[in-house]
Scaffold this motif. Structure first.
Motif, PDB file in Angstrom:
ATOM      1  N   THR A 151      -3.592   7.026  12.171  1.00  0.00           N
ATOM      2  CA  THR A 151      -2.718   6.168  11.904  1.00  0.00           C
ATOM      3  C   THR A 151      -2.068   6.450  10.633  1.00  0.00           C
ATOM      4  O   THR A 151      -2.857   6.930   9.777  1.00  0.00           O
ATOM      5  N   TYR A 152      -1.086   5.753  10.251  1.00  0.00           N
ATOM      6  CA  TYR A 152      -0.618   5.851   8.804  1.00  0.00           C
ATOM      7  C   TYR A 152       0.207   4.669   8.406  1.00  0.00           C
ATOM      8  O   TYR A 152       0.612   3.898   9.358  1.00  0.00           O
ATOM      9  N   SER A 153       0.306   4.373   7.145  1.00  0.00           N
ATOM     10  CA  SER A 153       1.335   3.184   6.592  1.00  0.00           C
ATOM     11  C   SER A 153       1.681   3.499   5.311  1.00  0.00           C
ATOM     12  O   SER A 153       1.166   4.205   4.516  1.00  0.00           O
ATOM     13  N   ASP A 184      -4.570  -0.834  14.068  1.00  0.00           N
ATOM     14  CA  ASP A 184      -4.836   0.045  12.574  1.00  0.00           C
ATOM     15  C   ASP A 184      -6.000  -0.040  12.130  1.00  0.00           C
ATOM     16  O   ASP A 184      -6.549  -1.400  11.714  1.00  0.00           O
ATOM     17  N   PRO A 185      -6.791   0.968  11.594  1.00  0.00           N
ATOM     18  CA  PRO A 185      -8.261   0.645  11.121  1.00  0.00           C
ATOM     19  C   PRO A 185      -8.272  -0.253   9.709  1.00  0.00           C
ATOM     20  O   PRO A 185      -9.374  -1.000   9.722  1.00  0.00           O
ATOM     21  N   ARG A 186      -7.040  -0.368   9.230  1.00  0.00           N
ATOM     22  CA  ARG A 186      -7.234  -0.877   7.841  1.00  0.00           C
ATOM     23  C   ARG A 186      -7.203  -2.489   8.444  1.00  0.00           C
ATOM     24  O   ARG A 186      -7.465  -3.227   7.532  1.00  0.00           O
ATOM     25  N   ASN A 188       1.742  -5.059   2.962  1.00  0.00           N
ATOM     26  CA  ASN A 188       1.751  -3.679   2.528  1.00  0.00           C
ATOM     27  C   ASN A 188       0.781  -3.560   1.486  1.00  0.00           C
ATOM     28  O   ASN A 188       0.965  -2.578   0.675  1.00  0.00           O
ATOM     29  N   LEU A 201       2.246   1.723   1.908  1.00  0.00           N
ATOM     30  CA  LEU A 201       1.478   0.632   1.110  1.00  0.00           C
ATOM     31  C   LEU A 201       2.019   0.504  -0.183  1.00  0.00           C
ATOM     32  O   LEU A 201       2.555   1.536  -0.801  1.00  0.00           O
TER      33      LEU A 201
END
Lengths: 191, 478
Positions: free
Chosen positions: A101-103, B100-102, A114, A105
């Motif tokens: 997974t990615y985001s 989402d793990p976060r 974010n 921020l």
């Protein structure tokens, strides 16, 4: 055993070779470290993101002034923001259960969702803002272990800073070209 | 035979019979067509089904998968019927937010990857508005600190997050801050109130799926009729048909009355089903099947009937099967009649009964008499089955009627964009929709309270402007 038909022999040999080759191909990634996999994935993300920002958003909005980029691109008949483009991709990857997974921020987020949430995110964003270099660490979330990489996200086009510095919800209005504006956080579950 | 033995035999026979009865209720798919089997099957319901699903409650498999597949199968069933709608609504809380793990710590408190976390079925005691079964404070699980980021939200109680005119969990297309600002200055009644016009006839040529080859677009007369001996003369249906857009556009009898058999032969069908309508009206039928009127047909159940409804219905309408022609009337297909009388023939609740005394209906009548231009009247369907923009697979934009009456029903702010804003300003729309009494009176009267959303958005904007100015004075900014 009967001797093999000379016509079949090369076929069998070829088959064995092919099987060995595919096995080798399947094995290759296990030779990759988490860092290398993360870096490779990020290289794609960063390149796509830069291409979209420079060749689509910056060119059409800031240089040619043909069409705007807007958070409400559907209603405004505009281009999606680079950050949205990035997030839609990340959401689609998540829907596909791709395994990572990615985001995107930031310590100065326009969208408060974010902001850094986990300790590693906070540490990582601070580190990349200072050094401009990637940051790597293992973290445990919801009982699972992840290899987490944070990459600096820099103002690569005028569009980045023009939009952020003027945005209603931004907590920071002094971004300059080349500044680290935030970071890409990428997580790979560890076996 | 000893008495002892005989009692055992009796017990055995009775048990077997009882097991047989239960099995008969369970095994027959949906227990269709047999009322006692349906009775038996309903004994297995773990609790009264919500208004959303009661129509299909005896078709257990509709939600529970073939062999009671557990949570995943259940989720799949939810998405199968509701997924597209959520996507179209730009769902603000998609599954990916919670996987989402976060967000793992939040997801542990509220696992919104599953619809049933918030919408448990068969639990009437805790089922609230829109089928929500959570307590009122669910927003606070993740957003309790919102006052810190948004000064306008300081001190607001958690019970007010989802108040009318504020926020929805899924669909906020008419409530986001910039939308509120964009429509902030609108008057209660717009200068030129008008509905969008349907454009089917205009775009026919561009529709790849339309049967142009068999039914080219050209007006047909009495002598063109291709029903042959299937039409028992003299038939009033011919006059009905001649008056329709169908006849004007070359849609002959056979277009609806001949269905392709599995063998490939076209055979005459006396009473065509909704499936025939999909030939040309596919998105409309899709909407119909997704709503309360057609949802039973999707599950291969007999059509819905007013007698089965939970809302108040007129007694004499009880047995009318709800298919396309229930409202559209075969051969006449009068859309204006469908838009008001189609509804009022069955619906008999307070809101429906108040309609004919409303200002909306007065406008509708004037439009019918030609005293007002097309698109100025308001019928039941103007709001409940609005005209919406639809993109076909060959990229043609069609303005068509959304036949899923549920699509914008709840929460009612979903109607703002598809209905209210064609004629009213946003502030007025928010205010009116927030008053249940006004809605019950079919909006005869004026809203008494002002919803603060737009004012709050303006305050936030003013604050941002101040911060922009300060940054400029300091010589910052790009």
């Amino acid at each position: 055993m009967k001797p093999m038909n000379p016509l079949i022999r090369p076929l069998v040999a070829g088959g064995i070779a092919l099987a060995a080759l595919t096995a080798a191909a399947a094995e290759a990634p296990s030779g990759w470290s988490y860092k290398e996999i993360a870096d490779a994935l990020h290289a794609i993300m960063e390149s796509d993101r830069t291409v979209y920002t420079r060749n689509v958003v910056n060119r059409l909005q800031n240089e040619e002034k043909v069409i705007k980029a807007s958070e409400h691109w559907k209603d405004d008949k505009a281009l999606p923001l680079p950050a949205q483009m990035f997030r839609y991709g990340a959401e689609m990857v998540a829907e596909k259960n791709a395994g990572f997974t990615y985001s995107l921020l930031s310590l100065w987020p326009v969208n408060k969702q974010n902001a850094a949430k986990t300790a590693v995110e906070k540490e990582g964003l601070e580190a990349v803002a200072k050094s401009g270099q990637p940051y790597y660490k293992e973290e445990t979330l919801g009982g699972k272990k992840y290899y987490t990489a944070v990459y600096p996200d820099k103002a690569v086009a005028k569009a980045c800073i023009a939009c952020h510095n003027d945005h209603k919800d931004t907590p920071r209005r002094d971004f300059k070209m080349g500044d680290v504006m935030g970071g890409v956080v990428l997580r790979i579950p560890m076996k | 035979m000893s008495r002892h033995w005989r009692s055992w035999l009796l017990w055995g026979v009775l048990s077997a019979a009882l097991a047989g009865v239960f099995a008969a209720g369970l095994t027959v798919d949906s227990a269709q067509g047999s009322s006692w089997r349906a009775e038996v099957r309903s004994l297995f319901l773990p609790g009264a089904t919500s208004h959303g699903h009661y129509q299909i409650e005896l078709k257990c498999n509709a939600c529970h998968g073939a062999a009671f597949g557990g949570r995943e199968a259940l989720q799949e069933a939810c998405v199968k019927c509701h997924g597209a709608e959520l996507k179209a609504a730009d769902d603000k809380h998609p599954k990916s937010k919670f996987t989402d793990p976060r967000n793992a710590d939040r997801a542990a408190l509220l696992d919104a990857t599953q619809c049933v976390t918030c919408h448990v079925e068969h639990r009437p005691g805790i089922t609230r508005f829109a089928g929500v079964t959570l307590s009122d404070d669910y927003c606070a699980i993740c957003h309790r600190d919102i006052g810190k980021d948004r000064p306008t939200h300081q001190g607001l109680a958690f019970t007010t997050c989802a108040s009318s005119g504020c926020h929805n969990f899924h669909d906020n297309r008419a409530l986001y801050e910039d939308f509120l600002l964009k429509h902030a200055a609108e008057p209660a009644l717009l200068e030129q109130p008008a509905l969008p016009e349907r454009n089917f006839a205009k775009v026919l040529e561009d529709l790849g799926s339309y049967p142009h080859d068999r039914y080219p677009v050209k007006p047909l007369g009495r002598d063109a009729i291709d029903a042959g001996s299937n039409l028992k003369a003299p038939a009033p249906v011919v006059d009905d048909w001649l008056a329709t857009a169908h006849a004007k556009a070359g849609v002959n009898c056979s277009a609806c009355h001949r269905e392709k058999e599995p063998a490939g032969e076209h055979a005459w069908v006396e009473r065509p089903s909704h499936k025939v309508c999909t030939t040309c009206h596919e998105p409309e039928v899709k909407g119909f099947l997704a709503g309360k009127h057609g949802m039973r047909l999707v599950q291969d159940l007999e059509p819905m009937r007013p007698a089965l409804a939970r809302l108040p219905m007129k007694h004499d309408a009880g047995d009318k099967p709800l298919t396309c022609i229930a409202c559209h009337g075969a051969h006449r297909f009068d859309t204006r009649a469908a838009a008001v009388e189609g509804c009022l023939a069955c619906h008999d609740d307070t809101h429906s009964r108040a309609f004919k005394a409303s200002l909306h209906y007065a406008l509708w009548q004037k439009e019918s008499k030609g005293e007002l231009p097309a698109g100025s009247g308001v019928s039941c369907t103007t709001c409940h089955m609005p005209r919406v923009s639809h993109r076909t697979p060959d990229d043609v934009t069609r303005i068509l009627v959304q036949h899923n009456q549920n699509d914008t029903l709840r929460p009612n702010e979903k109607m703002i964009r598809s209905a209210c804003l064609h004629c009213h300003g946003l502030q007025f729309s928010l205010d009116a929709l927030a008053e249940p009494k006004l809605a019950a009176a079919n909006f005869k009267g004026q809203p008494a309270k002002r919803i603060e959303s737009i004012d709050m958005a303006k305050r936030a904007e003013a604050r941002a402007e101040g911060s922009r100015r300060k940054a400029k004075d300091r010589g910052q900014g790009g």
